[in-house]
Design an enzyme around this catalytic site. Structure first.
Site, PDB file in Angstrom:
ATOM      1  N   SER A 137       0.839  -1.201   0.000  1.00 10.13           N
ATOM      2  CA  SER A 137       0.000   0.000   0.000  1.00 10.13           C
ATOM      3  C   SER A 137       0.866   1.239   0.000  1.00 10.13           C
ATOM      4  O   SER A 137       1.972   1.246   0.557  1.00 10.13           O
ATOM      5  CB  SER A 137      -0.905   0.030   1.244  1.00 10.13           C
ATOM      6  OG  SER A 137      -1.621   1.248   1.323  1.00 10.13           O
ATOM      7  N   TYR A 150      -1.290  -1.084  10.590  1.00  7.55           N
ATOM      8  CA  TYR A 150      -1.489  -1.426   9.183  1.00  7.55           C
ATOM      9  C   TYR A 150      -0.338  -0.910   8.323  1.00  7.55           C
ATOM     10  O   TYR A 150       0.200  -1.626   7.476  1.00  7.55           O
ATOM     11  CB  TYR A 150      -2.817  -0.843   8.705  1.00  7.55           C
ATOM     12  CG  TYR A 150      -3.177  -1.154   7.274  1.00  7.55           C
ATOM     13  CD1 TYR A 150      -3.665  -2.409   6.921  1.00  7.55           C
ATOM     14  CD2 TYR A 150      -3.064  -0.188   6.281  1.00  7.55           C
ATOM     15  CE1 TYR A 150      -4.017  -2.696   5.601  1.00  7.55           C
ATOM     16  CE2 TYR A 150      -3.412  -0.461   4.968  1.00  7.55           C
ATOM     17  CZ  TYR A 150      -3.892  -1.717   4.632  1.00  7.55           C
ATOM     18  OH  TYR A 150      -4.232  -1.993   3.329  1.00  7.55           O
TER      19      TYR A 150
END
Length: 242
Positions: A137, A150
């Site tokens: 990401s 995350y």
């Protein structure tokens, strides 16, 4: 058993994972659609694709990961491409986030590492070839408020890509990351309108990406890219250049 090349996509029932399954099937792969909780969605994707099948596993549980690899061995006999897409998230400021929240997210990196280890030992090193593609990401590079575990996990997967690339150099196993930016999925659909507008204002192309645009890059790495190794390919409309 078919002689077709086989690809495993974790979290393959929805979003980017489902798009990857379709793109790889279009390139001739027999696709294994992994899921943890989205059984109906995974089965629907598998029904679309010739020769595809589903396998359930909680990647946080080592026994499930071992059973997943065993099922692929029994049902397909080989594995040529591993797309590590599955993940989970929790949203909270670090000061209020719990250890349970952290542990739920941290299994993203731990489970991915263990699955990759087993795939290498059981399939790719024996076959003398393979492609490993980690879906990471943009936030693993930029950070993001309320998503510290995350972002740590996604950054860790990019580090895993680089380490594996060094370990596997010369073994005909290519390892890369694909780092999506702001992509139109069920997850981003739940964002408040103000948050969506703020993110879009920072994307030079002025729009969200689609799961298919990410999957196109995954399919390229899985099939055509022969001299791309140990890198992070950003798919974010110019939001971050790497």
């Amino acid at each position: 058993m078919s002689d077709a090349r086989v690809a495993l996509v974790t979290g393959g029932g929805t979003g980017i994972g489902a798009a990857c399954c379709r793109a790889l099937a279009a390139d001739g792969f027999r696709v294994v659609v992994h899921y943890r909780g989205s059984e109906a969605a995974a089965q629907a994707v598998a029904r679309e694709l010739e020769g595809a099948f589903t396998v359930r596993a909680d990647l946080a549980e080592p026994a499930d990961v071992e059973a997943l690899v065993g099922a692929i061995k029994d049902l397909a006999g080989r594995l040529d491409v591993l797309v590590n897409n599955a993940g989970r998230n929790r949203h909270a400021p670090t000061a209020t986030m719990t250890l349970d929240d952290y542990d739920a997210v941290s299994t993203l990196a731990r489970g991915t590492w263990y699955l990759t280890k087993l795939v290498l030992r059981r399939f790719m090193l024996r076959q003398g070839s393979g492609r490993i593609i980690n879906i990471t990401s943009v936030v693993g590079h930029t950070g993001n408020q309320g998503q510290a575990p995350y972002t740590m996990a996604k950054a860790g997967l990019d580090a895993l890509t680089k380490s594996l690339a060094l370990e596997l150099a010369g073994r005909s196993i290519l390892v890369n990351s694909v780092a999506p930016g702001f992509i139109a999925t069920d997850m981003t659909a739940t964002l408040p309108e103000a948050a969506r507008d703020d993110i879009l204002s920072r994307v030079p192309l002025g729009r969200m990406g689609t799961p298919e645009e990410v999957a196109d890059v995954v399919a390229f790495l899985a099939t055509h890219a022969s001299y791309v190794h140990g890198t992070v390919v950003h798919v974010n409309g110019g939001l971050y250049g790497g």
